[in-house]
Design a protein around this motif. Sequence first.
Motif, PDB file in Angstrom:
ATOM      1  N   LEU A  30       0.849  -1.190   0.000  1.00  0.00           N
ATOM      2  CA  LEU A  30       0.000   0.000   0.000  1.00  0.00           C
ATOM      3  C   LEU A  30       0.881   1.234   0.000  1.00  0.00           C
ATOM      4  O   LEU A  30       2.001   1.207   0.489  1.00  0.00           O
ATOM      5  CB  LEU A  30      -0.900   0.014   1.241  1.00  0.00           C
ATOM      6  N   GLY A  31       0.340   2.315  -0.506  1.00  0.00           N
ATOM      7  CA  GLY A  31       1.142   3.527  -0.466  1.00  0.00           C
ATOM      8  C   GLY A  31       0.600   4.597  -1.378  1.00  0.00           C
ATOM      9  O   GLY A  31      -0.549   4.552  -1.789  1.00  0.00           O
ATOM     10  N   GLY A  32       1.439   5.537  -1.667  1.00  0.00           N
ATOM     11  CA  GLY A  32       1.050   6.669  -2.483  1.00  0.00           C
ATOM     12  C   GLY A  32       0.852   7.904  -1.624  1.00  0.00           C
ATOM     13  O   GLY A  32       0.644   7.822  -0.404  1.00  0.00           O
ATOM     14  N   GLU A  33       0.941   9.031  -2.253  1.00  0.00           N
ATOM     15  CA  GLU A  33       0.865  10.298  -1.526  1.00  0.00           C
ATOM     16  C   GLU A  33      -0.452  10.453  -0.771  1.00  0.00           C
ATOM     17  O   GLU A  33      -0.470  10.860   0.393  1.00  0.00           O
ATOM     18  CB  GLU A  33       1.060  11.465  -2.493  1.00  0.00           C
ATOM     19  N   ALA A  34      -1.572  10.099  -1.416  1.00  0.00           N
ATOM     20  CA  ALA A  34      -2.875  10.240  -0.752  1.00  0.00           C
ATOM     21  C   ALA A  34      -2.954   9.355   0.491  1.00  0.00           C
ATOM     22  O   ALA A  34      -3.536   9.750   1.502  1.00  0.00           O
ATOM     23  CB  ALA A  34      -4.002   9.896  -1.719  1.00  0.00           C
ATOM     24  N   TYR A  35      -2.373   8.170   0.436  1.00  0.00           N
ATOM     25  CA  TYR A  35      -2.341   7.237   1.557  1.00  0.00           C
ATOM     26  C   TYR A  35      -1.723   7.901   2.789  1.00  0.00           C
ATOM     27  O   TYR A  35      -2.253   7.825   3.894  1.00  0.00           O
ATOM     28  CB  TYR A  35      -1.530   6.013   1.125  1.00  0.00           C
ATOM     29  N   PHE A  36      -0.599   8.569   2.595  1.00  0.00           N
ATOM     30  CA  PHE A  36       0.086   9.251   3.696  1.00  0.00           C
ATOM     31  C   PHE A  36      -0.659  10.515   4.125  1.00  0.00           C
ATOM     32  O   PHE A  36      -0.894  10.733   5.309  1.00  0.00           O
ATOM     33  CB  PHE A  36       1.529   9.594   3.308  1.00  0.00           C
ATOM     34  N   ARG A  37      -1.019  11.336   3.171  1.00  0.00           N
ATOM     35  CA  ARG A  37      -1.672  12.610   3.509  1.00  0.00           C
ATOM     36  C   ARG A  37      -3.017  12.385   4.217  1.00  0.00           C
ATOM     37  O   ARG A  37      -3.344  13.068   5.171  1.00  0.00           O
ATOM     38  CB  ARG A  37      -1.841  13.477   2.280  1.00  0.00           C
ATOM     39  N   ASP A  38      -3.798  11.412   3.749  1.00  0.00           N
ATOM     40  CA  ASP A  38      -5.098  11.134   4.376  1.00  0.00           C
ATOM     41  C   ASP A  38      -4.922  10.687   5.825  1.00  0.00           C
ATOM     42  O   ASP A  38      -5.653  11.125   6.707  1.00  0.00           O
ATOM     43  CB  ASP A  38      -5.869  10.064   3.600  1.00  0.00           C
ATOM     44  N   ARG A  39      -3.968   9.803   6.082  1.00  0.00           N
ATOM     45  CA  ARG A  39      -3.771   9.292   7.430  1.00  0.00           C
ATOM     46  C   ARG A  39      -3.279  10.386   8.387  1.00  0.00           C
ATOM     47  O   ARG A  39      -3.637  10.408   9.548  1.00  0.00           O
ATOM     48  CB  ARG A  39      -2.779   8.131   7.403  1.00  0.00           C
ATOM     49  N   LEU A  40      -2.459  11.294   7.877  1.00  0.00           N
ATOM     50  CA  LEU A  40      -1.852  12.300   8.747  1.00  0.00           C
ATOM     51  C   LEU A  40      -2.646  13.604   8.834  1.00  0.00           C
ATOM     52  O   LEU A  40      -2.351  14.441   9.692  1.00  0.00           O
ATOM     53  CB  LEU A  40      -0.425  12.586   8.277  1.00  0.00           C
TER      54      LEU A  40
END
Length: 150
Positions: A30-40
């Motif tokens: 899993l990953g990608g910019e949206a993955y990180f930005r959404d979680r944080l």
Amino acid sequence: MRRGDAAFDIRPATVKQLLDAHALVPEFTLGGEAYFRDRLAGRTSLSLIAWDGDRIAGYAVAYLEGDVVYIWLAGTDPDYRGRGVYSEIFEEIRRWPAAQASAKIRLKTTNSFPAMLRWLVKNGFMFAAIEQGGTPMENRIIAELPLHRS
């Protein structure tokens, strides 16, 4: 953030750097910019990368959940495993909650990461709960480390 005899330079990370670090860990799909930005989004967080010169050795992302520091994601480049990368990153995370009045550090892992399970036991974490997965290897183990306030 390098300290004394530390082997790696631990520094705050941008989302772009996190994506680069995340891509080095073959177990993570899993990953990608949206993955990180959404979680944080909207969270008080700490994102760190361990550097070996200009090479990324590993990373971790933690954030506050009430009075708990939750280590959401962490990984080490396979070329650097067994060299203390995560231990050095963890020490930076461990210092961070003191200023945040946190009671404990929590993370989740699975039986498919036996090296992490051994590291958790060695470093004083307690297994607090298990979330059932489809197979025993997919069971999520919730581990916690109480933080002592002075």
